[in-house]
Scaffold this active site. Sequence first.
Site, mmCIF file in Angstrom:
data_model
loop_
_atom_site.group_PDB
_atom_site.id
_atom_site.type_symbol
_atom_site.label_atom_id
_atom_site.label_comp_id
_atom_site.label_asym_id
_atom_site.label_seq_id
_atom_site.Cartn_x
_atom_site.Cartn_y
_atom_site.Cartn_z
ATOM 1 C CG HIS A 186 -2.063 -0.947 1.095
ATOM 2 N ND1 HIS A 186 -3.362 -0.584 1.335
ATOM 3 C CD2 HIS A 186 -2.109 -2.243 0.729
ATOM 4 C CE1 HIS A 186 -4.162 -1.617 1.128
ATOM 5 N NE2 HIS A 186 -3.417 -2.638 0.762
ATOM 6 C CB CYS A 200 -7.518 -3.209 5.244
ATOM 7 S SG CYS A 200 -8.279 -4.277 6.470
ATOM 8 C CG ASN A 257 -4.246 -1.723 -3.001
ATOM 9 O OD1 ASN A 257 -3.768 -2.650 -2.362
ATOM 10 N ND2 ASN A 257 -5.537 -1.465 -3.008
#
Length: 309
Positions: A206, A237, A246
């Site tokens: 990420h 998340c 990401n």
Amino acid sequence: MSADIVIQEVCPRDGLQIEPIVVPTDVKVALIDRLSVLGFRRIEAGSFVSQKAVPALADGDAVFRSIVRREGVVFVALIPNLRGAERALQADADEVNFVMSASETHNRVNMGMDHQGSLSALAEVTAAIGRRAVLNATLATAFGCPFEGEQHEGKVLRLIETYLRLGAQSITLADTTGMANPKLVRQRVKSVLGLVPRAQLTLHFHNTRGLGLINVMAGFEAGALRFDASLGGLGGCPFAPGASGNVCTEDLVNLCREIGLNTGLDLEGLIALSRTLPSMIGHPVPGQVARAGRACDLHSVPLGITLTD
């Protein structure tokens, strides 16, 4: 020509799961179908998790039934347990991606169980899958946890050994909240490659703290070949504080092209598709190349400026 570096697209799952709006099923299917003609070998098309926990991806069954299955493209489904695996198999997923966290605290927050519970679930998943699909096992928070901090290498290696013993055919190390740095990535990748063949290891970074692309290059230099990325840099998340997007697919493909690494992906097509995302999700996306253009995309000289030698 084979790719020097393999980029796996995760936007349809990891990219959309954190969005506050639910993207309609037909729009998700159209996105996946457009991605599947741009050169990807693997696309994470959806998940089979609790619909209450992740409502944005509650239509996984319909998505997998509706996408165009293209030769040479593996369509992956994220699953947390036996029920998820059964649904993924019914939807004809080519690969199931089981996930557990290296951090027990994060695993309780994310999966609602301790390590033993998750590993028992993995054993059930392995038995259910047999030869019907490939089993990948992801170790989330493999480079650090927002609740516990550093995750020691010994624990990470022991959990990977357990994954392999329980039947995982490939492994993903996930930097769930962007806590990795190039030095840590190089050390961890070299250690893990002592257990997992290069072709069966994926790194998932990420860009939470702006180190996403640097960490990919550190992993590549340490011997890793496969990397997850998300169109537009979308994702994160839902159960981890600060888990922003990401690594951006088109930014990574652009970097690889600039330094002479072949990805086998259509950069221009990726940029064009990324530019459609804001209208799909209702806000700008983090990716940079789609906004700025490639370095080779030159601009006209402004009117009134005289050029001289």
